[in-house]
Design an enzyme around this catalytic site. Structure first.
Site, PDB file in Angstrom:
ATOM      1  N   TYR A 165      -4.855  -3.920   1.014  1.00  0.00           N
ATOM      2  CA  TYR A 165      -5.942  -2.932   1.040  1.00  0.00           C
ATOM      3  C   TYR A 165      -6.873  -3.117   2.254  1.00  0.00           C
ATOM      4  O   TYR A 165      -7.675  -2.237   2.551  1.00  0.00           O
ATOM      5  CB  TYR A 165      -6.783  -2.982  -0.247  1.00  0.00           C
ATOM      6  CG  TYR A 165      -6.014  -2.746  -1.535  1.00  0.00           C
ATOM      7  CD1 TYR A 165      -4.709  -2.256  -1.530  1.00  0.00           C
ATOM      8  CD2 TYR A 165      -6.589  -3.012  -2.774  1.00  0.00           C
ATOM      9  CE1 TYR A 165      -3.999  -2.061  -2.700  1.00  0.00           C
ATOM     10  CE2 TYR A 165      -5.886  -2.807  -3.956  1.00  0.00           C
ATOM     11  CZ  TYR A 165      -4.590  -2.349  -3.913  1.00  0.00           C
ATOM     12  OH  TYR A 165      -3.895  -2.162  -5.080  1.00  0.00           O
ATOM     13  N   ILE A 203      -8.139  -0.126 -14.299  1.00  0.00           N
ATOM     14  CA  ILE A 203      -8.919  -0.368 -13.074  1.00  0.00           C
ATOM     15  C   ILE A 203      -9.106   0.914 -12.266  1.00  0.00           C
ATOM     16  O   ILE A 203      -8.633   1.017 -11.125  1.00  0.00           O
ATOM     17  CB  ILE A 203      -8.224  -1.453 -12.202  1.00  0.00           C
ATOM     18  CG1 ILE A 203      -6.698  -1.183 -12.109  1.00  0.00           C
ATOM     19  CG2 ILE A 203      -8.514  -2.841 -12.739  1.00  0.00           C
ATOM     20  CD1 ILE A 203      -5.987  -2.032 -11.053  1.00  0.00           C
ATOM     21  N   LYS A 259     -10.389   3.529  -9.705  1.00  0.00           N
ATOM     22  CA  LYS A 259     -11.079   3.352  -8.421  1.00  0.00           C
ATOM     23  C   LYS A 259     -12.028   4.519  -8.189  1.00  0.00           C
ATOM     24  O   LYS A 259     -11.694   5.670  -8.463  1.00  0.00           O
ATOM     25  CB  LYS A 259     -10.046   3.307  -7.285  1.00  0.00           C
ATOM     26  CG  LYS A 259     -10.646   3.277  -5.876  1.00  0.00           C
ATOM     27  CD  LYS A 259     -10.652   4.639  -5.215  1.00  0.00           C
ATOM     28  CE  LYS A 259     -11.378   4.623  -3.867  1.00  0.00           C
ATOM     29  NZ  LYS A 259     -11.422   5.972  -3.242  1.00  0.00           N
ATOM     30  N   ARG A 306     -19.754   8.230 -10.094  1.00  0.00           N
ATOM     31  CA  ARG A 306     -18.522   8.052 -10.879  1.00  0.00           C
ATOM     32  C   ARG A 306     -18.359   6.622 -11.383  1.00  0.00           C
ATOM     33  O   ARG A 306     -17.681   6.385 -12.382  1.00  0.00           O
ATOM     34  CB  ARG A 306     -17.310   8.468 -10.054  1.00  0.00           C
ATOM     35  CG  ARG A 306     -17.227   9.970  -9.860  1.00  0.00           C
ATOM     36  CD  ARG A 306     -16.099  10.315  -8.922  1.00  0.00           C
ATOM     37  NE  ARG A 306     -15.863  11.738  -8.847  1.00  0.00           N
ATOM     38  CZ  ARG A 306     -15.115  12.319  -7.918  1.00  0.00           C
ATOM     39  NH1 ARG A 306     -14.511  11.578  -6.992  1.00  0.00           N
ATOM     40  NH2 ARG A 306     -14.946  13.615  -7.913  1.00  0.00           N
ATOM     41  N   ASN A 324     -17.320   6.262 -15.129  1.00  0.00           N
ATOM     42  CA  ASN A 324     -16.068   5.625 -15.537  1.00  0.00           C
ATOM     43  C   ASN A 324     -16.266   4.415 -16.452  1.00  0.00           C
ATOM     44  O   ASN A 324     -15.350   4.024 -17.165  1.00  0.00           O
ATOM     45  CB  ASN A 324     -15.257   5.226 -14.301  1.00  0.00           C
ATOM     46  CG  ASN A 324     -14.772   6.433 -13.521  1.00  0.00           C
ATOM     47  OD1 ASN A 324     -14.892   7.568 -13.988  1.00  0.00           O
ATOM     48  ND2 ASN A 324     -14.239   6.210 -12.336  1.00  0.00           N
TER      49      ASN A 324
HETATM   50  N1  NAP Z   1      -0.281  -2.533  -7.753  1.00  0.00           N
HETATM   51  C1  NAP Z   1      -0.065  -1.398  -7.129  1.00  0.00           C
HETATM   52  O1  NAP Z   1       1.016  -1.145  -6.573  1.00  0.00           O
HETATM   53  C2  NAP Z   1      -1.162  -0.393  -7.083  1.00  0.00           C
HETATM   54  C3  NAP Z   1      -0.920   0.911  -6.626  1.00  0.00           C
HETATM   55  C4  NAP Z   1      -1.978   1.808  -6.621  1.00  0.00           C
HETATM   56  C5  NAP Z   1      -3.224   1.427  -7.082  1.00  0.00           C
HETATM   57  N2  NAP Z   1      -3.456   0.141  -7.507  1.00  0.00           N
HETATM   58  C6  NAP Z   1      -4.773  -0.308  -8.016  1.00  0.00           C
HETATM   59  O2  NAP Z   1      -5.223   0.618  -8.995  1.00  0.00           O
HETATM   60  C7  NAP Z   1      -6.506   1.112  -8.610  1.00  0.00           C
HETATM   61  C8  NAP Z   1      -6.696   2.525  -9.109  1.00  0.00           C
HETATM   62  O3  NAP Z   1      -5.641   3.363  -8.674  1.00  0.00           O
HETATM   63  P1  NAP Z   1      -5.845   4.557  -7.610  1.00  0.00           P
HETATM   64  O4  NAP Z   1      -6.973   4.244  -6.722  1.00  0.00           O
HETATM   65  O5  NAP Z   1      -4.519   4.779  -6.994  1.00  0.00           O
HETATM   66  O6  NAP Z   1      -6.099   5.840  -8.518  1.00  0.00           O
HETATM   67  P2  NAP Z   1      -7.102   6.270  -9.706  1.00  0.00           P
HETATM   68  O7  NAP Z   1      -8.042   5.192 -10.037  1.00  0.00           O
HETATM   69  O8  NAP Z   1      -6.257   6.874 -10.768  1.00  0.00           O
HETATM   70  O9  NAP Z   1      -7.885   7.477  -9.024  1.00  0.00           O
HETATM   71  C9  NAP Z   1      -8.765   7.289  -7.949  1.00  0.00           C
HETATM   72  C10 NAP Z   1      -9.150   8.673  -7.421  1.00  0.00           C
HETATM   73  O10 NAP Z   1      -9.795   9.421  -8.453  1.00  0.00           O
HETATM   74  C11 NAP Z   1     -11.099   9.780  -8.043  1.00  0.00           C
HETATM   75  N3  NAP Z   1     -12.012   9.552  -9.170  1.00  0.00           N
HETATM   76  C12 NAP Z   1     -12.441   8.370  -9.653  1.00  0.00           C
HETATM   77  N4  NAP Z   1     -13.259   8.547 -10.712  1.00  0.00           N
HETATM   78  C13 NAP Z   1     -13.347   9.892 -10.903  1.00  0.00           C
HETATM   79  C14 NAP Z   1     -14.028  10.690 -11.830  1.00  0.00           C
HETATM   80  N5  NAP Z   1     -14.793  10.168 -12.777  1.00  0.00           N
HETATM   81  N6  NAP Z   1     -13.890  12.047 -11.735  1.00  0.00           N
HETATM   82  C15 NAP Z   1     -13.099  12.603 -10.783  1.00  0.00           C
HETATM   83  N7  NAP Z   1     -12.410  11.882  -9.865  1.00  0.00           N
HETATM   84  C16 NAP Z   1     -12.532  10.533  -9.926  1.00  0.00           C
HETATM   85  C17 NAP Z   1     -11.454   8.887  -6.861  1.00  0.00           C
HETATM   86  O11 NAP Z   1     -12.278   9.596  -5.961  1.00  0.00           O
HETATM   87  P3  NAP Z   1     -13.520   8.906  -5.205  1.00  0.00           P
HETATM   88  O12 NAP Z   1     -13.133   7.518  -4.801  1.00  0.00           O
HETATM   89  O13 NAP Z   1     -13.732   9.824  -4.052  1.00  0.00           O
HETATM   90  O14 NAP Z   1     -14.671   8.934  -6.181  1.00  0.00           O
HETATM   91  C18 NAP Z   1     -10.090   8.620  -6.247  1.00  0.00           C
HETATM   92  O15 NAP Z   1      -9.723   9.674  -5.383  1.00  0.00           O
HETATM   93  C19 NAP Z   1      -6.478   1.000  -7.080  1.00  0.00           C
HETATM   94  O16 NAP Z   1      -7.755   1.109  -6.512  1.00  0.00           O
HETATM   95  C20 NAP Z   1      -5.838  -0.349  -6.923  1.00  0.00           C
HETATM   96  O17 NAP Z   1      -6.804  -1.369  -7.186  1.00  0.00           O
HETATM   97  C21 NAP Z   1      -2.430  -0.752  -7.519  1.00  0.00           C
END
Ligand code: NAP
Length: 275
Positions: A53, A231, A233, A239, A243
């Site tokens: 990251y 988790i 993001k 937010r 969340n």
């Molecule tokens: N191990 C792996 O291979 C892997 C892969 C992917 C992710 N991850 C981990 O999982 C975490 C979360 O996954 P992710 O970041 O891919 O996706 P996510 O948490 O499902 O979604 C994040 C997105 O949703 C938006 N968001 C967040 N809260 C919101 C709300 N209350 N209302 C509307 N939109 C909202 C965020 O926008 P804003 O930021 O603009 O608010 C961002 O664009 C990552 O940060 C990482 O730590 C791990």
């Protein structure tokens, strides 16, 4: 570990972990310090980062700048795909510790199994050694399928504390969750709100109306109610509060049944067997 807002779960490593934490994939270094300060204020006590990251340094700065004792924050990082192998993974752990400027990590995971490299068993051994030396308190994996889990457990006898996988209402991973829990492995959901895909979904919208919550809050609550670590993001301060404001309601059996109909069997991310 102090409570923060989230309830704590106990991992097979004996560690307590807040069930809800903050993912920081794509969180820019320019905003990380400010955002994490707000996250700690809002009650988050767990951060999920990774070498990949590119923000471990900023995460470390934010942890040290907070008034919280180190032991009250649960920090996870991950070994990237180019860093598989016994010696290289050991170096990668040291590099993460140096970037974070921390004395120890709460959790280190293998980010992807990369089965065609045939090195994840060695990488796992490097993680075991890091536990033995006190650099790491718990070890886990990410994107591991049952066959990968069996290989590391059979070769080492050490069961991962966590398997972090793609998991959301459209890709519920029922079989893998069952497999994980059968071995005492906690399932952690990445992209738990599917990056906003369900914001306009009518079933989620109906539940949001019923509980006077937002679509994201309904989905995060669903993860908690089915026992996942989660988790979400966000880089948006409002937010952060939204969340984590999910501990004053619960979904009932009817709600859970409605969400179970959203399963599509389709991944949005990469397939760990092929990537
Ligand atoms: N191990 C792996 O291979 C892997 C892969 C992917 C992710 N991850 C981990 O999982 C975490 C979360 O996954 P992710 O970041 O891919 O996706 P996510 O948490 O499902 O979604 C994040 C997105 O949703 C938006 N968001 C967040 N809260 C919101 C709300 N209350 N209302 C509307 N939109 C909202 C965020 O926008 P804003 O930021 O603009 O608010 C961002 O664009 C990552 O940060 C990482 O730590 C791990």
């Amino acid at each position: 570990m102090s409570q923060g807002l989230s309830p704590l779960l106990t991992l097979n490593s004996g560690q307590s972990i807040p069930q809800l934490g903050l993912g920081v994939y794509k969180l820019g270094n320019d905003v990380a310090a400010d955002l994490l300060h707000a996250a700690f204020e809002a009650g988050y006590r767990r951060i999920d980062t990774a070498a990949f990251y590119g923000n471990e340094q900023a995460v470390g700065v934010a942890i040290r700048a907070s008034s919280l004792p180190r032991e009250e924050i649960f920090v996870t990082t991950k070994i990237w795909n180019e860093d598989h192998g016994l010696a290289r993974a050991a170096e990668a752990i040291d590099e993460s510790l140096a970037r974070l400027e921390l004395d120890y990590l709460d959790m280190v995971m293998i980010h992807w199994p990369k089965p065609h490299l045939n090195l994840f068993v060695e990488t796992w051994q490097a993680l075991e050694k890091a536990v033995a030396s006190g650099k790491v308190l718990g070890i886990g994996v990410s994107n591991f399928q049952p066959t990968h889990l069996k290989q590391i457990i059979d070769s080492s006898g050490t069961v991962p504390a966590i398997n972090q996988v793609e998991l959301n209402p459209g890709f519920q991973q029922a079989e893998l969750r069952k497999f994980n829990s059968g071995l005492g492995i906690a399932t952690e959901a990445w992209s738990p709100i599917a990056r906003g895909v369900f914001n306009e979904n009518p079933i989620i919208a109906e539940l949001a109306k019923k509980h006077s919550k937002s679509p994201s809050q309904i989905i995060i609550r669903w993860h908690l109610d089915i026992g996942n670590l989660v988790i979400p993001k966000t880089a948006t301060k409002s937010r952060l509060h939204e969340n984590i404001s999910v501990f004053d309601f619960k979904l009932d059996q009817e709600d859970l049944a409605a969400i179970s109909t959203l399963e599509t069997g389709i991944r949005t991310g990469l397939n760990p067997d092929e990537f």
